[in-house]
Design an enzyme around this catalytic site. Sequence first.
Site, PDB file in Angstrom:
ATOM      1  N   ASP A 218       0.836  -1.206   0.000  1.00 45.12           N
ATOM      2  CA  ASP A 218       0.000   0.000   0.000  1.00 45.12           C
ATOM      3  C   ASP A 218       0.876   1.264   0.000  1.00 45.12           C
ATOM      4  O   ASP A 218       0.622   2.210  -0.757  1.00 45.12           O
ATOM      5  CB  ASP A 218      -0.931  -0.032   1.226  1.00 45.12           C
ATOM      6  CG  ASP A 218      -1.880   1.143   1.244  1.00 45.12           C
ATOM      7  OD1 ASP A 218      -2.676   1.281   0.287  1.00 45.12           O
ATOM      8  OD2 ASP A 218      -1.826   1.956   2.192  1.00 45.12           O
ATOM      9  N   LYS A 222       1.621   4.257  -3.051  1.00 46.35           N
ATOM     10  CA  LYS A 222       1.595   5.711  -2.832  1.00 46.35           C
ATOM     11  C   LYS A 222       2.913   6.353  -3.281  1.00 46.35           C
ATOM     12  O   LYS A 222       2.919   7.438  -3.866  1.00 46.35           O
ATOM     13  CB  LYS A 222       1.297   6.007  -1.359  1.00 46.35           C
ATOM     14  CG  LYS A 222      -0.143   5.603  -1.003  1.00 46.35           C
ATOM     15  CD  LYS A 222      -0.401   5.550   0.484  1.00 46.35           C
ATOM     16  CE  LYS A 222      -1.843   5.118   0.762  1.00 46.35           C
ATOM     17  NZ  LYS A 222      -2.134   4.816   2.159  1.00 46.35           N
TER      18      LYS A 222
HETATM   19  P1  NHO Z   1     -15.132  -1.503   0.155  1.00 45.62           P
HETATM   20  O1  NHO Z   1     -15.886  -1.153   1.399  1.00 45.62           O
HETATM   21  O2  NHO Z   1     -14.657  -2.893  -0.031  1.00 45.62           O
HETATM   22  O3  NHO Z   1     -16.076  -1.120  -1.074  1.00 45.62           O
HETATM   23  C1  NHO Z   1     -15.764  -1.438  -2.414  1.00 45.62           C
HETATM   24  C2  NHO Z   1     -17.011  -1.225  -3.282  1.00 45.62           C
HETATM   25  O4  NHO Z   1     -16.645  -1.457  -4.634  1.00 45.62           O
HETATM   26  C3  NHO Z   1     -18.165  -2.190  -2.979  1.00 45.62           C
HETATM   27  O5  NHO Z   1     -19.414  -1.513  -3.162  1.00 45.62           O
HETATM   28  C4  NHO Z   1     -18.014  -3.259  -4.087  1.00 45.62           C
HETATM   29  O6  NHO Z   1     -19.245  -3.925  -4.383  1.00 45.62           O
HETATM   30  C5  NHO Z   1     -17.565  -2.370  -5.239  1.00 45.62           C
HETATM   31  N1  NHO Z   1     -16.867  -3.092  -6.317  1.00 45.62           N
HETATM   32  C6  NHO Z   1     -15.757  -3.854  -6.215  1.00 45.62           C
HETATM   33  N2  NHO Z   1     -15.405  -4.331  -7.442  1.00 45.62           N
HETATM   34  C7  NHO Z   1     -16.299  -3.824  -8.319  1.00 45.62           C
HETATM   35  C8  NHO Z   1     -16.472  -3.932  -9.728  1.00 45.62           C
HETATM   36  N3  NHO Z   1     -15.635  -4.640 -10.495  1.00 45.62           N
HETATM   37  N4  NHO Z   1     -17.523  -3.279 -10.294  1.00 45.62           N
HETATM   38  C9  NHO Z   1     -18.385  -2.538  -9.560  1.00 45.62           C
HETATM   39  N5  NHO Z   1     -18.259  -2.386  -8.215  1.00 45.62           N
HETATM   40  C10 NHO Z   1     -17.234  -3.019  -7.603  1.00 45.62           C
HETATM   41  O7  NHO Z   1     -13.822  -0.576  -0.043  1.00 45.62           O
HETATM   42  P2  NHO Z   1     -13.558   0.886   0.609  1.00 45.62           P
HETATM   43  O8  NHO Z   1     -12.932   0.774   1.924  1.00 45.62           O
HETATM   44  O9  NHO Z   1     -14.813   1.694   0.459  1.00 45.62           O
HETATM   45  O10 NHO Z   1     -12.432   1.458  -0.378  1.00 45.62           O
HETATM   46  C11 NHO Z   1     -12.770   1.917  -1.639  1.00 45.62           C
HETATM   47  C12 NHO Z   1     -11.529   2.430  -2.363  1.00 45.62           C
HETATM   48  O11 NHO Z   1     -11.009   3.539  -1.636  1.00 45.62           O
HETATM   49  C13 NHO Z   1     -10.388   1.396  -2.453  1.00 45.62           C
HETATM   50  O12 NHO Z   1      -9.722   1.531  -3.682  1.00 45.62           O
HETATM   51  C14 NHO Z   1      -9.458   1.816  -1.317  1.00 45.62           C
HETATM   52  O13 NHO Z   1      -8.105   1.445  -1.531  1.00 45.62           O
HETATM   53  C15 NHO Z   1      -9.623   3.328  -1.426  1.00 45.62           C
HETATM   54  N6  NHO Z   1      -9.197   4.006  -0.230  1.00 45.62           N
HETATM   55  C16 NHO Z   1      -9.722   3.688   0.982  1.00 45.62           C
HETATM   56  C17 NHO Z   1      -9.186   4.245   2.122  1.00 45.62           C
HETATM   57  C18 NHO Z   1      -9.790   3.928   3.460  1.00 45.62           C
HETATM   58  O14 NHO Z   1      -9.439   4.530   4.503  1.00 45.62           O
HETATM   59  N7  NHO Z   1     -10.754   3.006   3.540  1.00 45.62           N
HETATM   60  C19 NHO Z   1      -8.089   5.116   1.962  1.00 45.62           C
HETATM   61  C20 NHO Z   1      -7.652   5.509   0.703  1.00 45.62           C
HETATM   62  C21 NHO Z   1      -8.220   4.940  -0.402  1.00 45.62           C
HETATM   63  O15 NHO Z   1      -7.137   6.795   3.207  1.00 45.62           O
HETATM   64  C22 NHO Z   1      -7.283   5.487   3.111  1.00 45.62           C
HETATM   65  C23 NHO Z   1      -6.032   4.604   3.138  1.00 45.62           C
HETATM   66  O16 NHO Z   1      -5.157   4.694   2.329  1.00 45.62           O
HETATM   67  C24 NHO Z   1      -6.061   3.602   4.196  1.00 45.62           C
HETATM   68  C25 NHO Z   1      -4.804   2.700   4.158  1.00 45.62           C
HETATM   69  N8  NHO Z   1      -5.222   1.340   4.411  1.00 45.62           N
HETATM   70  C26 NHO Z   1      -3.849   3.147   5.228  1.00 45.62           C
HETATM   71  O17 NHO Z   1      -3.242   4.210   5.080  1.00 45.62           O
HETATM   72  O18 NHO Z   1      -3.664   2.408   6.260  1.00 45.62           O
END
Ligand code: NHO
Length: 357
Positions: A218, A222
């Site tokens: 991850d 970045k």
């Molecule tokens: P979820 O909750 O698994 O939701 C994913 C959604 O996408 C679901 O609705 C699923 O059905 C849909 N989906 C998946 N494949 C699909 C497809 N082929 N077609 C249509 N729909 C599809 O995931 P999140 O948590 O909501 O994350 C969503 C995105 O945001 C991911 O790319 C994740 O990497 C990104 N993101 C999340 C976070 C976070 O905090 N949750 C962050 C940044 C980006 O700032 C965060 C971060 O970097 C945290 C990191 N782990 C850290 O620093 O420790």
Amino acid sequence: MVNIGIIGVGLVGSELISQLSAHISQNETSTFKIIALMNSTKQLLSNSSYSSLDLSSWKNDLSAKGTTSNLVSFINYLSEAPTPSIVIDNTSSQEIANSYPLFIEKGLHIVAPNKKAFSSDLKLYKEIREKATEKKRFIYHESTVGAGLPVLSTLTDLIRTKDKIIKIEGIFSGTLSYIFNEFSRLDGEKKKFSEIVKIAKENGYTEPDPRDDLNGLDVARKVVILSRLVGKDLSLDTLPVENIVPEPLRTLDSATEFMASLTEYDEYFEKLNTTANNNQQVLRYIGVIDPIGDKSEVKLVSLPSSHPFTALKGSDNIIAFTTERFPSPLIIQGAGAGAAVTAFGIFSDLFKISDRT
Ligand code: NHO
């Protein structure tokens, strides 16, 4: 009006809909209109006059009235709208990322927290950039680095104004920030490494399998995103990344087995920590971007307590830009993980596009 289609309505997507919904209901002059939603099984499109979906019942409507997900029909619907449309990719899907060139061809602007398009295949990245320039479409992905912290916008401003970027380094993972802030400290408090990882997992800070945080991928993504922004053709396969998952645990089948076996390595991590502490230093997991040479890397380091990276709290991120204008680095610090701040980063990108369309 700017039409919005959201692919991915999980943790981040749902939070974004709440934030947008509050904005729209409180601002009569809001120019945003959510007209399409999609998850991995279903999609919900508004009608042929492109009116807004009912945001008070979107979850029920998606599951009760939604049709089978079909990316082509979803994209065609958005692209045929009479006013500009933005597609938001809130998935972590490589398949969706691979479709960005098609989205641009269809005249859509893109906003994404999904890191895949910007950190995987260099060819895809370049194709997206070139197509966006050619078709005059906007691609914003602020929340791919530092969640909602203004990291990419700051770097873009520094580059645009011709500052010379000398080095960027930071703590880019909220999860690893939390783990090492708790584990490696100079106040005498000692906790076992495996215990901290367990608490981080229970609190939902880690990926379902904590090895996906501890392996550094991850953070590596970045670092690649920032490197490419400063003009380096960096890829995941050439970037040195220190994987701190003990080697014998990398091949274990499940997260449960991994968590159970991690206790056997508490002594190993404690030894690293003691060595650092004996020198009045603490352990931190950092990413380094070297825009000039080839010293970009992701690694575990020991830092003296006077270093700004050692004073972080919780799962905060910190990013330091050393440039010609900022020899004493420009530092951005704050919450770097979680749905609220990630959705904020996406939301602010939407404004950047709506202001310009
Ligand atoms: P979820 O909750 O698994 O939701 C994913 C959604 O996408 C679901 O609705 C699923 O059905 C849909 N989906 C998946 N494949 C699909 C497809 N082929 N077609 C249509 N729909 C599809 O995931 P999140 O948590 O909501 O994350 C969503 C995105 O945001 C991911 O790319 C994740 O990497 C990104 N993101 C999340 C976070 C976070 O905090 N949750 C962050 C940044 C980006 O700032 C965060 C971060 O970097 C945290 C990191 N782990 C850290 O620093 O420790």
